[in-house]
Design an enzyme around this catalytic site. Structure first.
Site, mmCIF file in Angstrom:
data_model
loop_
_atom_site.group_PDB
_atom_site.id
_atom_site.type_symbol
_atom_site.label_atom_id
_atom_site.label_comp_id
_atom_site.label_asym_id
_atom_site.label_seq_id
_atom_site.Cartn_x
_atom_site.Cartn_y
_atom_site.Cartn_z
ATOM 1 N N LYS B 90 0.816 -1.222 0.000
ATOM 2 C CA LYS B 90 0.000 0.000 0.000
ATOM 3 C C LYS B 90 0.848 1.271 0.000
ATOM 4 O O LYS B 90 0.436 2.308 -0.508
ATOM 5 C CB LYS B 90 -0.931 0.012 1.210
ATOM 6 C CG LYS B 90 -2.019 -1.050 1.165
ATOM 7 C CD LYS B 90 -3.077 -0.713 0.133
ATOM 8 C CE LYS B 90 -4.247 -1.680 0.168
ATOM 9 N NZ LYS B 90 -5.160 -1.466 -0.965
ATOM 10 N N GLU B 112 -9.614 6.225 2.840
ATOM 11 C CA GLU B 112 -10.487 5.212 3.423
ATOM 12 C C GLU B 112 -9.620 4.016 3.777
ATOM 13 O O GLU B 112 -8.546 3.834 3.203
ATOM 14 C CB GLU B 112 -11.553 4.786 2.417
ATOM 15 C CG GLU B 112 -11.089 3.756 1.366
ATOM 16 C CD GLU B 112 -9.990 4.263 0.430
ATOM 17 O OE1 GLU B 112 -9.914 5.476 0.232
ATOM 18 O OE2 GLU B 112 -9.212 3.432 -0.072
ATOM 19 N N SER B 382 1.680 -9.687 -0.643
ATOM 20 C CA SER B 382 1.389 -8.259 -0.613
ATOM 21 C C SER B 382 1.553 -7.587 0.742
ATOM 22 O O SER B 382 1.748 -6.389 0.824
ATOM 23 C CB SER B 382 -0.032 -8.025 -1.135
ATOM 24 O OG SER B 382 -0.943 -8.786 -0.377
#
Lengths: 263, 400
Positions: B90, B112, B382
């Site tokens: 991210k 968000e 991830s």
């Protein structure tokens, strides 16, 4: 059924049209139809009827709550179309505009939706998450079936964008008074009349202003510069709090209508 | 001056800009700024510098020897996004967008978050760059990802609990959009996945494509050939599109996305937009036309996954396009398969994967067993699994 008045013809010269918004299915289906009838009887010139959606991202807490209740009451797109048929059968003749988000319309089928809406006696549509760029199919269908599709202009629009949206909007142009979501505000934005004049300089179409208007005084002020005034959350709140929702809706509409006539 | 050229707003029939008109000027401004800085040497240099010295890129490609042996087939490599600063891929996107926001003169960032990973990444880069940060998070997610809430607060972000709707990621996005509509002149919306209105799906993919670029170089260095298969989990789909993108033109490399199968298709408790054709079909959620889980009346369905990061009703539009082209294929792993994979990787490789990434590991173990020993799978790992310990222990009945 007699020929219904088109939306554009409901904005009379020298008068400000009053257009309440109400959610179909709030607080329940039958009451919502009675509320709409009461609004029409009390002098509403046009009406916006809300179709519920699970994720109403342009709406504030009041309308969110009403659409949530409507969904819990099992209100679907089909039920909303039925509601319009029933209202027409009951003699409601003012233009009825369906306001709802795009996904339930896509799920119903855009073409079928427009055809069935025309059949039911719907006058036009407002779809807040479908700006003109994404509305080509819907616009073409509306033209074919002689319904209006109304687009919105917020105060941060560029001149170029105002030109495009006013050109594509039919029936009237919906001016969003403030940056933000639906719901009452304490005061009208200072720059509102400048904004309305700016759009006015670009189009001859009628301009109706919504978002944040709740009191007769605010409506009268807006009415001095706009062709129409739209009030939603304040009506829903009034109905939600009333012992007799139908009477309260009629009274609410009368008070705003009177304020607009006094100007 | 921004150049005249525009990016395509669609991937085939999917994508677009289904937003309130108030956001149209903001998205137009964002697109122009992105096109400008994408080709701006100074911007790219600062981004590359921070990706190296702050994020810790390139992340390694680890050969999972014991997992490979256990499965008895293809060699399994792990692209270690779990080792990126703040614990997941991210940060790549958060850093890119925050640098862009700063160049655009925006001082307030909103984001968000579902699992909290994007919220943490946003809070992290805002601390780094001195920007105000407000993170919207459903109160249900705040309860199940409490440590991440604390991390965001320590990083100086304000976390706003969202009580509307299902109180999860979808509602956090609604609330972030409502904030953006209201404060659009000074606020930048740092969207965390490759979805939402144009230009987000393209921009987020571009900030994430570093994953695939590095993985390609690394696998060529290690094996002298491209992998046969790449596997990634897909919530919104940013880590998957990030690793897929570099390989899309290498047609013999199979691309597999793994959705959240929850407790199974028949249960209806899942987030598998492609796998369950009863509820997954094209529609619009949060500004983009793509596959969306919905009921017959077009109301958005509630989703379920053991991993909050995959628990979302829509999938990024580029994935829908790649699937339609049959360039990428999509399958799902269920909650219990992800839990098994979580434990397997922990024991065999000493790596605690995020529950999201565990879905990809689950698929890799199934696939590897059926492939020859000289074939190669690259899994995008991830994120790391520390954030999921409570959930995992609870699911395994090992609380306390």
């Amino acid at each position: 059924m007699t020929e219904l008045k088109r939306i554009a013809d409901s904005f009379a010269e020298g008068k400000t049209a009053f257009m309440p918004y109400f959610t179909i299915g709030y607080p329940d289906y039958e009451t919502s139809l009675e509320v709409v009838k009461a609004c029409a009887d009390a002098g509403a010139d046009l009406m916006e009827l809300g179709m519920p959606f699970s994720d109403p991202l342009a709406d504030g807490p009041t309308i969110q709550h009403s659409t949530q209740v409507a969904l819990e009451n099992g209100i679907t797109v089909k039920k909303c179309l039925n509601a319009v048929s029933e209202l027409r059968s009951a003699g409601v003749e003012i233009p009825l505009i369906l306001m709802g988000y795009i996904n339930p319309v896509l799920a119903y089928g855009v073409e079928k939706f427009v055809i069935d809406a025309a059949q039911a006696g719907v006058s036009g549509f407002i779809i807040p998450d479908m700006p003109p760029n994404e509305a080509k199919e819907m616009s073409a269908l509306c033209k074919e079936y002689e319904l209006d599709i109304i687009f919105l202009i917020p105060p941060n629009s560029t001149d170029e964008r105002i030109r495009l949206v006013t050109e594509l909007s039919s029936g009237f142009v919906y001016l969003v008074s403030v940056l933000g979501i639906t719901g009452e505000r304490d005061a009208l934005p200072v720059a509102l009349s400048g904004f309305i004049k700016k759009v006015r300089s670009q189009t001859k179409k009628s301009l109706a202003v919504g978002f944040g208007i709740s009191t007769p005084e605010q409506a009268a002020t807006v009415g001095e510069v706009a062709n129409g005034v739209i009030v939603g959350s304040a009506l829903i709140k009034t109905v939600g709090q009333a012992d007799n929702p139908v009477a309260a809706a009629g009274e609410f509409v009368r008070s705003l209508k009177e304020a607009l006539l006094r100007k | 001056m921004a150049k005249e050229k525009k990016l395509s707003p669609k991937f085939g029939a999917y994508g677009g800009q289904f937003v309130p008109e108030t956001l149209v000027p903001a998205l137009t401004e964002l697109e122009a700024a992105y096109i400008h800085y994408r080709d701006d040497a100074e911007f790219q240099e600062e981004f590359a510098q921070l990706m190296s010295t702050y994020v810790g890129r390139p992340t390694p490609l680890t050969y999972a020897a014991r997992l490979t042996e256990e499965c008895g087939g293809a060699k399994i490599y792990l692209k270690r996004e779990d080792l990126a600063h703040s614990g997941a891929h991210k940060i790549n996107n958060a850093l890119g967008q925050a640098l862009l926001a700063k160049r655009m003169g925006k001082k307030r960032i909103i984001a968000e978050t579902g699992a909290g990973q994007h919220g943490v990444a946003s809070a992290t880069v805002c601390a780094l760059l001195g920007l105000d940060c407000v993170v919207y998070m459903g109160t249900v997610d705040m309860a199940r990802q409490a440590p991440n809430v604390q991390r965001m607060k320590l990083l100086g972000a304000e976390v706003r609990g969202v009580e509307s709707g299902s109180k999860t990621l979808k509602d956090a996005v609604n609330e972030a959009i409502r904030d953006w509509v209201t404060n659009v002149s000074d606020t930048y919306y740092l969207l965390g996945s490759a979805l939402g209105p144009h230009p987000y799906p393209t921009m987020v993919r571009d900030f994430q494509k570093v994953i695939g670029r590095e993985a390609k170089e690394q696998i060529l260095a290690a094996e002298g050939q491209l992998p046969d298969t790449i596997i990634a989990c897909v919530g919104g789909g940013s880590n998957a599109i990030g690793i897929f993108h570099e390989f899309v033109d290498d047609e013999h490399v199979a691309l597999i996305g793994v959705e959240a199968g929850g407790t199974g298709m028949e249960s209806g408790q899942h987030a598998a937009r492609f796998a369950d054709s009863k509820v997954g079909r094209p529609g619009v959620l949060h500004g983009c036309y793509t596959f969306v889980l919905q009921d017959d009346d077009g109301q958005i369905a509630l989703t379920h996954s053991i991993s909050a990061g995959l628990d979302y009703a829509a999938i990024g539009p580029e994935h829908t396009h790649l699937r339609e082209l049959e360039r990428a294929h999509y399958t799902y792993a269920k909650d219990d398969e992800a839990l098994d994979a979580f434990q397997l990787l922990s024991r065999l490789e000493g790596i605690l994967p995020a529950l999201e990434s565990s879905h990809a590991i689950a698929e890799a173990t199934k696939k590897a067993a059926k492939m020859p020993k000289d074939s190669i799978i690259v899994v995008n790992l991830s994120g790391r699994g520390d954030k999921d310990l409570d959930t995992v222990l609870k699911a395994l009945g090992r609380e306390n």
